[in-house]
Design an enzyme around this catalytic site. Structure first.
Site, PDB file in Angstrom:
ATOM      1  N   ALA A  73       0.798  -1.229   0.000  1.00 24.84           N
ATOM      2  CA  ALA A  73       0.000   0.000   0.000  1.00 24.84           C
ATOM      3  C   ALA A  73       0.829   1.277   0.000  1.00 24.84           C
ATOM      4  CB  ALA A  73      -0.934   0.012   1.206  1.00 24.84           C
ATOM      5  N   ASN A  74       2.144   1.180  -0.121  1.00 25.52           N
ATOM      6  CA  ASN A  74       2.957   2.393  -0.048  1.00 25.52           C
ATOM      7  C   ASN A  74       3.044   3.136  -1.374  1.00 25.52           C
ATOM      8  OD1 ASN A  74       4.821  -0.128  -0.278  1.00 25.52           O
ATOM      9  ND2 ASN A  74       5.941   1.497  -1.328  1.00 25.52           N
ATOM     10  N   TYR A 124       5.603 -13.699 -14.687  1.00 23.31           N
ATOM     11  CA  TYR A 124       4.557 -12.814 -14.197  1.00 23.31           C
ATOM     12  C   TYR A 124       3.175 -13.373 -14.514  1.00 23.31           C
ATOM     13  CZ  TYR A 124       2.157  -8.457 -13.044  1.00 23.31           C
ATOM     14  OH  TYR A 124       1.325  -7.504 -12.475  1.00 23.31           O
TER      15      TYR A 124
END
Length: 319
Positions: free
Chosen positions: A29-30, A182
């Site tokens: 969440a940064n 990915y």
């Protein structure tokens, strides 16, 4: 839960105080989509726990959100999804902090350009994006089940449609490219979300598992990609690339709709509704058929339980 309003631009989050008393955990969440998700939930009066590897960056994110929303109830928990010991410590911290968990947003992730292994020996993309969240969710499973109306939102990617689970080579020792790694991790996330829903249903209660993908969103997860890809997603080129890329605030909307739409049901998958699902307002979208293969989901689940040593309640495919 919070409401949405529909205007000429499609679904947008309406300013509301309807999440007062709710607790949300947002991983990664940064910055990027995780930051925008935490920011929106804080504006809606939820208590938000930012679970991040970089505590200093998370602390700066908290300060940034509070400049806009002074009353925001925010805290930071250190979480390195690439280290199962860190996952367990983070889960312990969360369990000691709150007696409810309305929203678990499994957002954090990486996109490595070269093959690497996590602390526990997993291929880095799969270990971080999928196995780390698998372990965290397992540790928090009972808390979610004990919270009426709780939701677990798992963030996948449009690239899951190109993914394959390499069951005989999960570390991609013989098959690695950054695209393969990915796509495998994001397909695994979506398969996890569906299989998790079966387990929630089997336990009864009202918790649901939903998922989302952000389309072509400009975030720092692309920092290890090729120069050409970084150029395409460079914010400076927004006037040229806005037909198929969007900023993080827009990219967070599918996650937020999955988390907050009162009409969402277990198994729903949200993504941008515009061109090729790369941009636009969030709508329900369809996942690749291999993501919905229940036998493959259970095979992957069994491997994840073995690799992480985090057990979940057993479930039948007929549940």
């Amino acid at each position: 839960m919070a409401r949405y309003r529909k205007d000429a631009g499609g679904w947008t989050l309406e300013e509301s105080a309807m999440l007062d008393g709710h607790v949300a955990v947002v991983t990664g969440a940064n910055s990027g989509i995780g930051y925008e998700t935490a920011r929106a939930l804080a504006r809606l009066d939820a208590e938000v726990i930012l679970a991040c590897r970089d505590v200093e960056a998370a602390t700066r994110a908290v300060a940034s959100i509070r400049r806009e929303t002074p009353h925001a109830r925010l805290s930071v928990v250190h979480l390195d999804l690439a280290d199962l010991r860190s996952v367990h410590r983070a889960a312990d911290d969360i369990l000691q902090t709150t007696d409810r968990l309305d929203l678990l947003i499994n957002n954090g992730g990486v996109m490595r350009s070269t093959r690497a292994l996590t602390v526990d020996g997993f291929e880095a993309d799969l270990g971080t994006n999928f196995l780390g969240h698998f372990a965290l969710t397992g540790r928090l499973f009972e808390l979610v089940m004990a919270t009426a109306g709780a939701r677990i939102v798992t963030v996948s990617s449009i690239t899951h449609r190109r993914g394959r689970i390499h069951f005989n080579d999960l570390t991609l020792e013989h098959n690695f490219t950054h695209e393969v790694a990915y796509a495998q991790s994001k397909l695994a996330n979506l398969m996890f979300a569906y299989a998790l829903g079966r387990r929630l249903r089997a336990q009864g209660g009202s918790a649901i598992s939903v998922s989302a993908h952000p389309g072509g969103t400009r975030t720092s997860v692309l920092r290890d990609r090729t120069r050409a890809v970084r150029l395409v997603y460079n914010p400076a080129l927004r006037p040229v690339t806005s037909l198929f890329t969007q900023d993080a605030a827009q990219g967070a909307l599918p996650t937020l709709r999955a988390a907050l739409d009162p009409d969402a049901t277990d198994g729903d998958f949200y993504g941008p509704g515009g061109r090729f699902e790369l941009v636009g307002a969030p709508v329900k979208v369809r996942s690749a058929s291999r993501a919905r293969d229940e036998k493959a989901q259970e095979q992957l689940w069994g491997l994840a339980e073995k690799l992480t040593a985090v057990p979940y309640p057993p479930v039948s495919l007929n549940t």
